[in-house]
Enzyme design. Structure first.
Site, mmCIF file in Angstrom:
data_model
loop_
_atom_site.group_PDB
_atom_site.id
_atom_site.type_symbol
_atom_site.label_atom_id
_atom_site.label_comp_id
_atom_site.label_asym_id
_atom_site.label_seq_id
_atom_site.Cartn_x
_atom_site.Cartn_y
_atom_site.Cartn_z
ATOM 1 N N HIS A 233 31.623 29.037 81.889
ATOM 2 C CA HIS A 233 30.821 27.855 81.573
ATOM 3 C C HIS A 233 29.624 28.242 80.731
ATOM 4 O O HIS A 233 29.137 29.374 80.821
ATOM 5 C CB HIS A 233 30.348 27.160 82.857
ATOM 6 C CG HIS A 233 29.625 28.070 83.802
ATOM 7 N ND1 HIS A 233 30.291 28.932 84.629
ATOM 8 C CD2 HIS A 233 28.308 28.258 84.031
ATOM 9 C CE1 HIS A 233 29.412 29.615 85.350
ATOM 10 N NE2 HIS A 233 28.201 29.241 85.001
ATOM 11 N N PHE A 234 29.170 27.305 79.942
ATOM 12 C CA PHE A 234 27.937 27.463 79.177
ATOM 13 C C PHE A 234 26.875 26.548 79.786
ATOM 14 O O PHE A 234 27.164 25.388 80.111
ATOM 15 C CB PHE A 234 28.154 27.092 77.710
ATOM 16 C CG PHE A 234 28.906 28.138 76.933
ATOM 17 C CD1 PHE A 234 28.228 29.112 76.207
ATOM 18 C CD2 PHE A 234 30.294 28.164 76.943
ATOM 19 C CE1 PHE A 234 28.923 30.090 75.497
ATOM 20 C CE2 PHE A 234 30.992 29.133 76.232
ATOM 21 C CZ PHE A 234 30.311 30.106 75.515
HETATM 22 P P1 AMP Z 1 26.233 30.720 86.905
HETATM 23 O O1 AMP Z 1 25.267 31.300 87.888
HETATM 24 O O2 AMP Z 1 25.960 31.078 85.482
HETATM 25 O O3 AMP Z 1 27.647 31.022 87.346
HETATM 26 O O4 AMP Z 1 26.021 29.160 86.941
HETATM 27 C C1 AMP Z 1 26.544 28.336 87.915
HETATM 28 C C2 AMP Z 1 25.732 27.072 87.875
HETATM 29 O O5 AMP Z 1 26.418 26.108 88.608
HETATM 30 C C3 AMP Z 1 24.328 27.188 88.451
HETATM 31 O O6 AMP Z 1 23.376 26.833 87.493
HETATM 32 C C4 AMP Z 1 24.355 26.222 89.643
HETATM 33 O O7 AMP Z 1 23.136 25.553 89.785
HETATM 34 C C5 AMP Z 1 25.472 25.291 89.260
HETATM 35 N N1 AMP Z 1 26.184 24.639 90.350
HETATM 36 C C6 AMP Z 1 26.572 25.177 91.525
HETATM 37 N N2 AMP Z 1 27.263 24.277 92.247
HETATM 38 C C7 AMP Z 1 27.325 23.147 91.489
HETATM 39 C C8 AMP Z 1 27.916 21.858 91.671
HETATM 40 N N3 AMP Z 1 28.588 21.525 92.787
HETATM 41 N N4 AMP Z 1 27.758 20.933 90.693
HETATM 42 C C9 AMP Z 1 27.090 21.227 89.565
HETATM 43 N N5 AMP Z 1 26.511 22.436 89.330
HETATM 44 C C10 AMP Z 1 26.636 23.371 90.276
#
Ligand code: AMP
Length: 145
Positions: A107-108
């Site tokens: 993801h970005f």
């Molecule tokens: P990363 O740490 O780069 O893998 O980013 C994962 C992102 O997903 C973080 O910024 C979290 O805040 C976000 N996140 C975690 N759970 C959810 C969810 N259920 N819905 C939307 N964003 C989420």
């Protein structure tokens, strides 16, 4: 091993793609999906994913889905700037746990920034109000072209 490993089809973002978990959706096309980060680092923090590529990180995605994904990142970034009028935008992407990755579906992050407003903690801040996220998603979606 968080940089190398098996893609988990039940990760949070795969569940969001399938509609098994709720999200404030901004934009969706055949390949990609954008939605609001539930624990935003700034007001308007969005995420963009490929819906079908089973890639945990940037190293694993094939060129064609990557092209679709990065074009959606640009589209969402442009819409966010038009809708929220930030002073700047950070686009980030983490590979592996030591690099900061917490969800292992590529993801970005698209994170709007305003002068003098500090960035919140990555993946460690509080949960945003779902109604506020839905309203931000609506505003950004209105500017998607
Ligand atoms: P990363 O740490 O780069 O893998 O980013 C994962 C992102 O997903 C973080 O910024 C979290 O805040 C976000 N996140 C975690 N759970 C959810 C969810 N259920 N819905 C939307 N964003 C989420």
């Amino acid at each position: 091993m968080s940089l190398l490993g098996e893609y988990d089809p039940d990760n949070i973002f795969a569940k969001i793609t399938r509609g098994d978990l709720p999200a404030a959706r901004i934009f969706e096309d055949h390949d990609t999906l954008a939605f609001m980060d539930a624990f935003p680092q700034s007001r308007g923090h969005a995420l963009v994913i490929h819906k079908r590529a089973h890639a945990r990180n940037l190293l694993e995605i094939e060129p064609e889905p990557l092209q679709a994904l990065i074009l959606s990142v640009q589209r969402v970034t442009r819409a966010m700037v038009a809708a929220l009028k930030p002073d700047g935008v950070v686009v980030t992407q983490f590979n592996g746990r030591p690099a900061g990755q917490t969800v292992f579906h590529l993801h970005f992050h698209v994170v709007p920034r305003w002068e003098g407003v500090p960035l919140g903690r990555h993946a460690g801040g509080g949960a945003a109000d779902p109604a506020e996220l839905a309203e931000l998603a609506r505003q950004i979606a209105a500017e998607i072209s």
